[in-house]
Structure formats: structure tokens, C-alpha cells
Design a protein around this motif. Structure first.
Motif, short mmCIF file in Angstrom:
data_model
loop_
_atom_site.label_atom_id
_atom_site.label_comp_id
_atom_site.label_asym_id
_atom_site.label_seq_id
_atom_site.Cartn_x
_atom_site.Cartn_y
_atom_site.Cartn_z
N VAL A 2 0.85 -1.19 0.00
CA VAL A 2 0.00 0.00 0.00
C VAL A 2 0.88 1.24 0.00
CG1 VAL A 2 -1.71 1.33 1.28
CG2 VAL A 2 -1.88 -1.16 1.20
N VAL A 3 0.51 2.21 -0.82
CA VAL A 3 1.23 3.48 -0.87
C VAL A 3 0.43 4.53 -0.11
CG1 VAL A 3 2.03 5.36 -2.36
CG2 VAL A 3 2.34 2.98 -3.07
N LEU A 4 1.10 5.24 0.80
CA LEU A 4 0.49 6.36 1.49
C LEU A 4 1.03 7.64 0.87
CD1 LEU A 4 0.77 5.20 5.23
CD2 LEU A 4 -1.09 4.79 3.58
N CYS A 5 0.15 8.39 0.23
CA CYS A 5 0.55 9.61 -0.48
C CYS A 5 -0.07 10.81 0.22
CB CYS A 5 0.09 9.53 -1.94
SG CYS A 5 0.48 10.99 -2.91
N ASN A 6 0.77 11.63 0.83
CA ASN A 6 0.28 12.78 1.61
C ASN A 6 0.41 14.07 0.81
OD1 ASN A 6 -0.71 14.25 3.71
ND2 ASN A 6 1.17 14.23 4.92
N VAL A 7 -0.71 14.76 0.62
CA VAL A 7 -0.71 16.05 -0.07
C VAL A 7 -1.50 17.04 0.78
CG1 VAL A 7 -0.49 15.07 -2.37
CG2 VAL A 7 -2.76 15.43 -1.40
N GLY A 8 -1.34 18.32 0.46
CA GLY A 8 -2.08 19.31 1.25
C GLY A 8 -1.94 20.70 0.70
N THR A 9 -2.56 21.64 1.41
CA THR A 9 -2.56 23.04 1.01
C THR A 9 -2.20 23.92 2.19
OG1 THR A 9 -4.92 23.28 1.50
CG2 THR A 9 -4.34 22.63 -0.75
N ASP A 10 -1.77 25.12 1.88
CA ASP A 10 -1.44 26.11 2.90
C ASP A 10 -2.57 27.12 2.94
OD1 ASP A 10 -0.28 27.85 4.68
OD2 ASP A 10 1.17 28.67 3.25
N ASP A 11 -3.55 26.88 3.81
CA ASP A 11 -4.72 27.75 3.91
C ASP A 11 -4.52 28.78 5.02
OD1 ASP A 11 -5.52 25.88 2.13
OD2 ASP A 11 -7.38 25.34 3.14
N ARG A 12 -4.91 30.01 4.75
CA ARG A 12 -4.82 31.06 5.76
C ARG A 12 -5.83 32.15 5.44
NH1 ARG A 12 1.26 33.02 4.62
NH2 ARG A 12 1.54 30.76 4.45
N GLU A 13 -6.12 32.98 6.43
CA GLU A 13 -7.10 34.04 6.24
C GLU A 13 -6.56 35.17 5.37
OE1 GLU A 13 -8.57 35.42 9.95
OE2 GLU A 13 -9.37 33.47 10.57
N GLY A 14 -5.24 35.34 5.32
CA GLY A 14 -4.65 36.47 4.63
C GLY A 14 -4.64 36.37 3.12
N LYS A 15 -4.91 35.17 2.56
CA LYS A 15 -4.89 35.04 1.10
C LYS A 15 -5.76 33.87 0.67
CE LYS A 15 -1.05 31.81 0.52
NZ LYS A 15 0.21 31.52 -0.22
N GLU A 20 -7.21 23.88 -7.22
CA GLU A 20 -6.33 22.81 -7.66
C GLU A 20 -5.11 22.70 -6.75
OE1 GLU A 20 -7.40 25.23 -9.74
OE2 GLU A 20 -8.94 24.04 -10.77
N LEU A 21 -4.62 21.49 -6.60
CA LEU A 21 -3.37 21.30 -5.87
C LEU A 21 -2.21 21.95 -6.65
CD1 LEU A 21 -3.57 17.54 -4.80
CD2 LEU A 21 -3.50 19.50 -3.24
N PRO A 22 -1.14 22.32 -5.95
CA PRO A 22 0.06 22.74 -6.69
C PRO A 22 0.47 21.66 -7.67
CG PRO A 22 0.29 23.20 -4.35
CD PRO A 22 -0.97 22.41 -4.50
N VAL A 23 1.07 22.07 -8.80
CA VAL A 23 1.38 21.15 -9.89
C VAL A 23 2.22 19.97 -9.42
CG1 VAL A 23 2.58 20.92 -12.10
CG2 VAL A 23 1.20 22.95 -11.64
N ASN A 24 3.22 20.22 -8.59
CA ASN A 24 4.11 19.13 -8.16
C ASN A 24 3.36 18.11 -7.30
OD1 ASN A 24 3.87 20.98 -6.03
ND2 ASN A 24 5.88 20.44 -5.19
N GLN A 25 2.38 18.57 -6.50
CA GLN A 25 1.61 17.64 -5.67
C GLN A 25 0.63 16.84 -6.51
OE1 GLN A 25 0.49 18.49 -1.66
NE2 GLN A 25 1.29 20.58 -1.79
N GLU A 26 0.00 17.51 -7.47
CA GLU A 26 -0.92 16.80 -8.37
C GLU A 26 -0.17 15.72 -9.14
OE1 GLU A 26 -4.49 15.86 -10.41
OE2 GLU A 26 -4.17 17.13 -8.64
N GLN A 27 1.01 16.03 -9.60
CA GLN A 27 1.82 15.05 -10.33
C GLN A 27 2.22 13.88 -9.43
OE1 GLN A 27 5.02 17.52 -11.78
NE2 GLN A 27 3.94 18.04 -13.67
#
Length: 278
Positions: A2-15, A20-27
Motif C-alpha cells: 500500500v502506498v500512502l501519499c500525503n498532499v495538502g494546502t497552505d490555507d490562511r485568512e490572509g490570502k 487545484e493542488l500545486p502542480v508538483n503535488q498533483e503530479q
């Protein structure tokens, strides 16, 4: 394996960030699911992301949000089967951002800046962002527009299965001073202990004003052993059948027929019954 693939985003109130995920994470996700269909994609994000390109290819998706200091322990226990997941989505996740009521909010000539700084924020013009969906926010928007989401509001998976049955409503006809008792049974039909969050919605069949296709009015979480069943009872009062009248500046319960709906998500309605407000 089994492969565990962790991706995510940098969410904040300021922006704002892209759906879409960043290109490198989507790839990275595409590479994992291409080589191993038993890939579990772990998403660390504060809101929805575009998963349409690999949703059907992944073995599982574990939406961890921002799990905090003990989040990795919780994730490990879920992945190992020590804990049976029981969470439900508090949002709708679209297939594409164009399906969202927020689509097109960026002013002409503007774009999302991934290198946003506090200095840029001070120098940048301020725009008004208009919310034009009215009462059709959240899951209500997608149902009104007949838009099929990737995952609907209230959706969630479990390592066991549940069966809904025996819906009863205390009165078929009622007035605005009555309190209705809605009862139904939930049974664990799987082989392991689990928890289910049953959701209660109402649908106004005919109204003099625009109302959502359905409105969430209650929910309850019940934990069940294999083969065990429990009766869930929820109350509905005048306020639950009312809408805000812009004429009277007050809540108004309009006479008519309503459908009581019980399900495991806004999309998966298991039981229904009609009542009439006189």
C-alpha cells in the motif's frame, strides 16, 4: 503493498488559494495511483480541493484536514484499523471549481498570487466580494442548480455498514404549536463496531418563496456493535418549518405539505415521510 501519499494546502485568512493542488503535488498523486491502485491519498487541507483527476484511481482518500499535534497518531490508528472512521463532510466538494457559487469572484485582471505578502496586502486595492447565492449556500446551491458534486455534504465512509428503517412521525397533520417527534432505527449490519451520523432534512413541496430543495434540521451520532440497532428520535418545531419573511421581518411557518427525509448524507436519503402543516 500500500502506498500512502500525503498532499495538502497552505490555507490562511490572509490570502486565497487555488482549488487545484500545486502542480508538483498533483503530479505526485497521479504517479502514485498510476503505479499502485492501492494508494491511500491523505489530504491535509482546510477546505476542499480538486480531486477529480485521481478520485476514481485511488484506493482510498483520507481527508485529515489540519489534524493538530496528535493528528498523525489518529491517522495511523485509522489506517491500521484500530479506529473505525465516522466523520462526515461539513462541506460539499466540487468536481471543478466552476461548479462553486464562488466561481468568477476574482476581479478582472486579478489572479491568485502564491507569493502573497503582508506588504502586498497593504499596497493592493480593496474589492467588494458579493455573495449572490442568497439562502442557497453550501449543499443547497448544488441541489438548486442540479450540480453533481464529487462528494456531497454529510458524506463519510466507515469500515462497517448501516441500515436505516422504521421511520415514524408522531403526527401526519400538525399546527405551528405542535412539536413533531421523528423516530427511526439504525442498525450496524457489518462485522465491526462503528458509529454513524444520521441526518434529518425537510423538503417544502410548495412555497410562496424560493426555498432550498432540502434543509438540514437535525442529526445524531450513534455507536453500534455488530448486529446492534438503536432508535434515534429527533424533534421538529415551528422554527424548523419556517422561512425568514422579508415582509414581516420575522420567521413564518407557511401551511402546506413537507417531506421528512432521513439519510446518511444530503445525497443519500434512506427514509421519507410526508406531513402537513395546517
Amino acid at each position: 503493498d500500500v502506498v500512502l501519499c500525503n498532499v495538502g494546502t497552505d490555507d490562511r485568512e490572509g490570502k486565497d488559494r487555488s482549488f487545484e493542488l500545486p502542480v508538483n503535488q498533483e503530479q505526485k498523486v497521479q504517479l502514485c495511483v498510476q503505479h499502485n491502485p492501492r494508494t491511500v491519498v491523505i489530504v491535509s487541507s482546510g477546505s476542499g480541493i480538486r480531486m477529480t483527476g485521481w478520485n476514481e484511481k485511488a484506493g482510498a482518500i483520507l481527508y485529515s484536514w489540519y489534524a493538530g499535534q496528535n493528528g498523525n497518531t489518529a491517522l495511523a490508528e485509522i489506517l491500521a484499523g484500530k479506529i473505525n472512521p465516522s466523520g462526515k463532510l461539513p462541506i460539499t466538494i466540487e468536481k471543478e471549481f466552476k461548479d462553486s457559487p464562488g466561481y468568477g469572484y476574482l476581479p478582472k485582471g486579478e489572479s491568485l498570487d502564491e507569493k502573497w505578502t503582508s506588504q502586498k496586502e497593504k499596497e493592493h486595492p480593496i474589492y467588494d466580494v458579493e455573495y449572490t447565492e442568497g439562502v442557497f449556500s453550501g449543499y443547497r446551491w448544488y441541489e438548486k442548480k442540479n450540480i453533481e458534486p464529487l462528494y456531497p455534504f454529510g458524506f463519510g465512509c466507515s469500515y462497517t455498514t448501516f441500515e436505516y428503517s422504521d421511520l415514524t412521525v408522531s403526527k401526519e397533520t400538525f399546527n405551528e404549536n405542535d412539536v413533531l417527534l421523528v423516530s427511526f432505527q439504525v442498525k450496524n449490519t457489518g462485522k465491526i463496531k462503528g458509529a454513524e451520523i444520521a441526518q434529518l432534512y425537510i423538503h417544502d413541496i410548495e412555497s410562496t418563496v424560493q426555498r432550498p430543495v432540502k434543509e438540514l434540521k437535525g442529526f445524531e451520532k450513534v455507536e453500534l456493535e455488530p448486529g446492534q440497532s438503536k432508535i434515534i428520535s429527533l424533534q421538529l418545531s415551528k422554527k424548523d418549518f419556517s422561512f425568514w419573511s422579508v415582509k414581516t421581518k420575522n420567521w413564518f411557518a407557511e401551511k402546506g405539505t413537507f417531506t421528512i427525509q432521513v439519510g446518511s448524507s444530503s445525497k443519500d436519503i434512506k427514509l421519507q415521510s410526508q406531513v402537513e402543516l395546517q
